[in-house]
Motif scaffolding. Structure first.
Motif, PDB file in Angstrom:
ATOM      1  N   ASP A   1      -3.519   7.198  -4.341  1.00  0.00           N
ATOM      2  CA  ASP A   1      -3.537   5.896  -3.089  1.00  0.00           C
ATOM      3  C   ASP A   1      -3.615   5.144  -3.752  1.00  0.00           C
ATOM      4  O   ASP A   1      -4.802   4.761  -4.595  1.00  0.00           O
ATOM      5  CB  ASP A   1      -5.416   6.349  -3.208  1.00  0.00           C
ATOM      6  N   LEU A   2      -2.552   3.792  -3.919  1.00  0.00           N
ATOM      7  CA  LEU A   2      -2.359   3.265  -4.120  1.00  0.00           C
ATOM      8  C   LEU A   2      -2.407   1.717  -3.701  1.00  0.00           C
ATOM      9  O   LEU A   2      -2.144   1.592  -2.115  1.00  0.00           O
ATOM     10  CB  LEU A   2      -0.877   3.367  -4.726  1.00  0.00           C
ATOM     11  N   ALA A   3      -3.163   0.677  -4.007  1.00  0.00           N
ATOM     12  CA  ALA A   3      -2.543  -1.115  -3.406  1.00  0.00           C
ATOM     13  C   ALA A   3      -1.972  -2.036  -4.299  1.00  0.00           C
ATOM     14  O   ALA A   3      -3.581  -1.805  -5.493  1.00  0.00           O
ATOM     15  CB  ALA A   3      -3.710  -1.166  -1.948  1.00  0.00           C
TER      16      ALA A   3
ATOM     17  N   VAL B   1      -7.592   9.605   1.072  1.00  0.00           N
ATOM     18  CA  VAL B   1      -5.856  10.628   1.271  1.00  0.00           C
ATOM     19  C   VAL B   1      -6.854  11.502  -0.458  1.00  0.00           C
ATOM     20  O   VAL B   1      -5.866  12.249  -0.850  1.00  0.00           O
ATOM     21  CB  VAL B   1      -5.113   9.607   0.860  1.00  0.00           C
TER      22      VAL B   1
ATOM     23  N   VAL C   1       1.015  -0.750  -0.202  1.00  0.00           N
ATOM     24  CA  VAL C   1       0.019   0.123  -0.008  1.00  0.00           C
ATOM     25  C   VAL C   1       1.066   0.954   0.234  1.00  0.00           C
ATOM     26  O   VAL C   1       1.815   1.533   0.432  1.00  0.00           O
ATOM     27  CB  VAL C   1      -0.756  -0.241   1.250  1.00  0.00           C
TER      28      VAL C   1
ATOM     29  N   ARG D   1     -10.603  -3.318  -3.012  1.00  0.00           N
ATOM     30  CA  ARG D   1      -9.444  -3.476  -3.092  1.00  0.00           C
ATOM     31  C   ARG D   1      -8.483  -4.284  -1.529  1.00  0.00           C
ATOM     32  O   ARG D   1      -7.903  -4.952  -2.276  1.00  0.00           O
ATOM     33  CB  ARG D   1      -8.822  -2.798  -3.253  1.00  0.00           C
ATOM     34  N   THR D   2      -8.424  -4.069  -0.396  1.00  0.00           N
ATOM     35  CA  THR D   2      -7.807  -4.384   0.583  1.00  0.00           C
ATOM     36  C   THR D   2      -8.883  -4.257   1.631  1.00  0.00           C
ATOM     37  O   THR D   2      -9.037  -3.558   2.552  1.00  0.00           O
ATOM     38  CB  THR D   2      -6.292  -3.113   1.080  1.00  0.00           C
TER      39      THR D   2
ATOM     40  N   HIS E   1      -0.460  -5.481  -5.195  1.00  0.00           N
ATOM     41  CA  HIS E   1       1.253  -6.862  -5.286  1.00  0.00           C
ATOM     42  C   HIS E   1       2.118  -5.949  -4.917  1.00  0.00           C
ATOM     43  O   HIS E   1       3.032  -6.667  -3.951  1.00  0.00           O
ATOM     44  CB  HIS E   1       0.404  -7.869  -5.088  1.00  0.00           C
TER      45      HIS E   1
END
Lengths: 764, 764
Positions: free
Chosen positions: A261-263, B415, A198, B218-219, A265
């Motif tokens: 806002d990144l997530a 965010v 994340v 997503r998470t 693998h």
């Protein structure tokens, strides 16, 4: 004018001379020792037992290729190999001296020119973000590392506080200056090791996130916060997880550029800057085991400003205080360097695993508040129970008490109800054999170092030792040994269980639990069940009670031992050495056995396929690079030839410890090799932790002052010390001669004087 | 003897009659309504807005096969399809009425006979753990579900508290009774959706763990605790993650049988029991968004004992209180069932997302303590802003205030600095269009329901509306419309943004912020920029200001709209209906447009490839199954033909809501379809939330008492109510005739009497 110059030069010379007199101990530390070949140390910046080890990674090759173990990865346990030509980047977590690995989290690399988000190769670094470097442009000191990244013409400087890494990158003038943050990178990495990552960009200079991995630690998450001293003009993520099935998210936003806002693998992030010639950009990277919020709080608490030099100085001051616990005078500069680098290497791990607010993640993967102790992680106990933890009991008892508290908290959080075996980052990786946390717990209690609930600690030890499901313990309890058909390392398991059980018996005795004392005292003799008097060695035995017919006493592999052959392991009865000697036929028999061990020729074939043993790590058939023999040189004390102990100890020191990148004969093993060196240099060694006896060897120091935490001092003095005068003519404690070559912790902790008279001639 | 029998039969008849008089409202609820075809409701057990929805899954087919979307999965948004022949198991989380999905966490299945850990197929359930079942052996009531699992001869009964599912399985006599816990199962599942799973077996009756997924959310991590009423004799995990590279762990332990410490990508667990004939084993499964520890605490707080019937009763009592907020008398039993099932369906989502200790996981993936509110999740705002949240403002204002607090907390944790679009479980899935949380926030503030910091709320709305990066907002701000070349749904985006902006303007006005009021009032008229007077419809326009040349006014796909064609969407100016009417050419023009909409024939080709619209969901070209037209029937009120509104409302009610598994014409959409029904049945509807006006329609109730939270009551009375008498001859509020067919929230909230006089003849 002349007068002024004179004054200045006087000042300079005064200051020079003052500096020489006050030469700091940190200046003797050479973090590069052990960074070539097998030492597996890292050269980067850290503070004593710090949670952050900010260090260059010279390669990040995969742990496995096509599902098969890639032997070359072994070199990169600490991320750095001195002879490598390139640096991939600077990551924030590193083990010191391990023989298996993990970590390498949050790799950062400053670059300049065309943005590249892949690493490139050692041969063609220009095809990625990595860079060539030269050792002449590299500086490694305690809490300070500097290198010039030739491909980018960027000077990188690193320092740390306990939980924060501070980077200072000095760029050339460029409109294409970048800092790459690669969450896919890691040590002992493999495709799929990243479970989840994340990244959240809060504004033009603050980023938070986490990296969750499945590696040596099965379920490990490192939370972080990153702050830059200069706002980035632009940022982006070049790489997304390709596994996401629901892509509604993607349609709504452009996620590649300036998307906060990144997530996924496998995330990477680049920060872009315009830089002036020689412009420095600083970056703080703080870690937390618990949350991104805690990572931010750790950063604010520990490094609130941008004063790089101050952070270096504070960390070096912490190092100075750590090193000063033993002040030595030695025969040579090299000895001084070896001694204080050993002190340094013996103060890196276990690492603090707790936020400034006292929160940490437990073995149960839940957040806990440390109740009156500092929580530590990364316990390489098969190594460190031998001399490292005993060293802490002497010079760092409050830290060791906290480590024991950490282990007991681990036990409380364990659904298996076991103390740690080899634990790191809220996991147990179960590496190596035995249940040696009991040795650490018992030794700390019996020495009065751990002052918590001793009965609860005993219970934890007993419960651990009675975990029938674990590595043959059930059969061991039933039969008195681990059978060959139950475990591939049945003999070493049995020997180590027996020692650990003896520790438990000692604690039970102290606490007046007669039943447990009897029970575990009986178990402590289990080693006898595997001694084959027909060959004079420990030997694997099957469930039916039959010794293994085909058995190679020199071979390390598949003979019933872990990291050792029976020549070395048969001596592993540290708690009952005299009984062992008698079982083996008496003093003369043992002495001749030891003589042979140190002098015989061990053909290459016996270690060439063993990844952590090389010719450098052995003396005869004595393997110092692995730990089971660490007490062996001291055994001549019971064969009535202490002079041979003295000689062997000096031989091992000279042979295995050097000032140089390849200066360690084997993995430093989280400070155990270094702790052996420190004890042996001082002239004594804890043969059987759990017993408060140290066995006398041959001091290497000319003199030493051990500054105890209780304010008392131990003065060690070796009269007539020299390279040749390695034999002890006489040794006294507070003026009283020690005839049995034994010293006790009980005496030492009250302070006093240990006086050696050295001689070139053995006292037979 | 005769006398005794007489007394007994008297008692029975008395008791029967008493029951009839005191028939509980929960008895009118039929949770099976909407479980066939498109309703996407679930039949299982839950309490109002409960965090646990414990319900059977009749299939768990993959979301994607070979990377391609599998259209059949759409049927399984709620896990259950009435016509399926088998049940896979009972899982603990379900959306109600959505058109995309996720969840289905912690699937549990009791089995008997040979242990099988795969699911088997609908055709051959005996090849796995799934089972055939028959509807005649199925009972679905509020907070109670029961079914006989034919393949295993096990009766399964389910009930819940807010955060705990309670299972009661009644087994036959067997030495091979099992409960399977399958963490790999899920709704809208696919290979790799599970990011990580953990299972810890603490003793013979307590298990904790979590399931971390990457799906629509997503998470997302669901923590759980499981306790069985009877100790299991044995347990094991049949399936391990095959991706682990470091396998040292495996060598140390047998992990398949009775190993308590499991982690991997895809875990399953079986618990084994001996059972006597008709022996019941109960199992509690509690959930937490935060931790396993919290899951245990939730369980202990909510269901401390094993009294299944008491848990059913407590949940049904909670339902009774929820349903009692509107007490109605209607023309038929079916109407009563439809009404209270609508009340039920409108009280399922959003769900409580907070532990008993007030902790929850925020959008930032961090743990937060709810500060004076109950935190909710699963906001399907494109649907629910229309009538669902306005309904809560009327009958459940404190709950809606907490939902607004939850949305504002989401904003604080974002965010991206955006209020939720379609949020669930600490994520935004960004489904559908608009930023309709502003409608909910503004409506709640203007109605005095949300009493927090209105200026902060305004700021959150403005910031959200100014997120230039999101779905064409930047171009919308610059050009006054979303251009066709920027977004595939440019027209619906523009229309919805314009409405939302009007809401913001109303709040700005109320708070005296004239600048924002002017700015957003201007933006609220953006709909005008896409009205093409040459064809009389809204139409996509490119960045150059040119309308799209080729344009199909009947087609839903690729014409610039989301889930609607321009025939339906051109009427989407709820905030300025009169201006819209005038723009469209006046009252007569609009009326004829509406007449056509409801009566024209829409050929199959226009909806046969649209997964959530079927012939059942439409009337003419009016699509009730999707939401953008929900206000449309009420527009006749401004064409001076309220009788047509009355007729259409009755038509829609009769056409779209039935007592039967296939009783809903489209997805219930988290209660929005039901909320439309409830309002319309009461005789009024909130055409433009943000305005406090309700528009009068045609009541379906004979009478109703709306019990307001402030203790006041609204009495609705429809004199001469009948199926035929669908027209309103006269409507009065507290005796005063309402001539403009409008009612205000301001009036209603003080309580009073709404009197309708119904007639079979329209009042033209």
């Amino acid at each position: 004018m002349l007068k002024l110059i004179l004054i200045i030069s006087l000042l300079i010379s005064v200051s020079d001379s003052t500096f020489a007199q006050q030469r700091k101990l940190v200046d003797y530390v050479n973090p590069l020792i052990g960074t070539a070949k097998m030492g597996h140390t890292f050269p980067g910046a850290t503070v004593p037992f710090g949670a952050v080890q900010l260090s260059p990674d010279t390669d990040t090759i995969p742990y496995a290729v096509d599902g098969k173990y890639n032997g070359d990865v072994y070199k990169y346990c600490a991320g750095y190999q001195y002879n490598d030509p390139t640096i991939v980047g600077f990551s924030h977590t590193h083990f010191s001296g391990t023989g298996h690995s993990d970590l390498g989290d949050i790799l950062v690399m400053p670059t300049q020119g065309k943005l590249q988000l892949n690493t490139g190769t050692a041969e063609r670094p220009e095809e990625g973000y990595r860079s060539r470097y030269r050792h002449e442009m590299e500086v490694a000191k305690p809490n300070f590392y500097q290198v010039l990244l030739d491909d980018h013409n960027i000077k990188a400087e690193l320092t740390t506080s306990t939980r924060v890494g501070l980077h200072r990158y000095t760029f050339p003038k460029s409109t294409e200056s970048h800092i790459v943050i690669d969450l896919t990178s890691g040590i002992y990495n493999y495709d799929g090791k990243n479970v989840w990552t994340v990244l959240k960009v809060h504004n033009d200079s603050l980023i938070t996130g986490y990296r969750q991995t499945n590696g040596w630690a099965r379920t490990r998450t490192v939370y972080f916060a990153i702050r830059t001293s200069k706002p980035f003009k632009n940022y982006g993520s070049g790489q997304f997880d390709g596994n996401q099935v629901y892509r509604g998210f993607w349609r709504k936003f452009d996620q590649r550029n300036n998307f906060p806002d990144l997530a996924g693998h496998n995330l990477k992030l680049h920060l872009d800057f315009d830089t002036e010639e020689q412009e420095s950009i600083l970056m703080k990277v703080s870690l937390s085991p618990v949350s991104m919020t805690n990572a931010v709080a750790n950063m604010e608490a520990e490094i609130p400003n941008w004063n790089f030099d101050q952070v270096v100085a504070e960390g070096q001051s912490a190092w100075e205080n750590e090193l000063k616990k033993i002040e030595v005078d030695m025969l040579s500069e090299e000895d001084m360097v070896n001694f204080y680098t050993s002190m340094y290497h013996a103060s890196l791990m276990p690492t603090i695993y707790m936020d400034v607010n006292g929160e940490y993640k437990g073995l149960d993967q839940e957040v806990h508040q440390a109740d009156g102790f500092i929580n530590y992680t990364s316990f390489s106990l098969w190594d460190t129970f031998r001399a490292f933890h005993p060293l802490l009991n002497l010079i760092n008892p409050s830290r060791n008490a906290d480590m024991v508290s950490s282990m007991l908290a681990h036990y409380d959080q364990s659904v298996l109800k076991m103390l740690p075996i080899w634990s790191h980052y809220a996991n147990d990786n179960w590496c190596m054999s035995g249940y040696h946390s009991v040795s650490v717990v018992v030794d700390a209690i019996l020495k009065g170092v751990y002052k918590g609930d001793a009965n609860a600690a005993l219970q934890a030890c007993v419960q651990t030792a009675n975990t029938r499901r674990y590595e043959g313990i059930g059969a061991y309890i039933d039969l008195g040994y681990v059978p060959d058909d139950v475990s591939g390392t049945s003999v070493s398991n049995t020997l180590e269980y027996a020692y650990d059980d003896w520790c438990i018996a000692q604690l039970a005795k102290k606490l007046g639990n007669e039943t447990l004392y009897q029970d575990f005292s009986k178990r402590a003799e289990s080693w006898k069940n595997l001694y084959d008097s027909s060959i004079g060695f420990m030997r694997p035995k099957n469930s039916k009670g039959e010794f293994r017919p085909k058995f190679d006493v020199l071979e390390t592999h598949n003979q019933g031992f872990i990291e050792g052959n029976t020549w070395n392991y048969s001596l592993y009865v540290p708690h009952q050495p005299v009984e062992m000697m008698n079982t083996m036929g008496g003093a003369r028999k043992l002495e001749s056995y030891l003589d042979s061990l140190f002098t015989m020729h061990l053909p290459d074939k016996y270690f060439e396929h063993t990844e952590d043993i090389t010719r450098e790590g052995i003396i005869g058939n004595y393997v110092h690079g692995n730990e089971p023999s660490h007490h062996v040189a001291y055994l001549y004390n019971i064969t009535n030839s202490p002079w041979k102990t003295q000689e062997k100890v000096r031989t091992i020191i000279n042979n295995q410890y050097h000032n140089g990148e390849a200066g360690l004969g084997g993995n430093d093993d989280c400070g155990q090799m270094s702790a052996w060196y420190i004890f042996s240099s001082l002239g004594f060694y804890p043969v059987a932790p759990g017993d408060d006896t140290y066995w006398i060897g041959s001091p290497l120091v000319k003199s030493a002052t051990i500054n105890l935490e209780n304010g008392k001092q131990i003065q060690v003095n070796a009269r007539n010390q020299s390279v040749a005068n390695k034999y002890v003519r006489k040794v006294s404690w507070n003026g009283k001669e020690i005839k049995d070559f034994k010293l006790s912790y009980a005496l030492l902790q009250n302070g006093g004087s240990l006086e050696f008279e050295m001689s070139s001639k053995p006292k037979r």
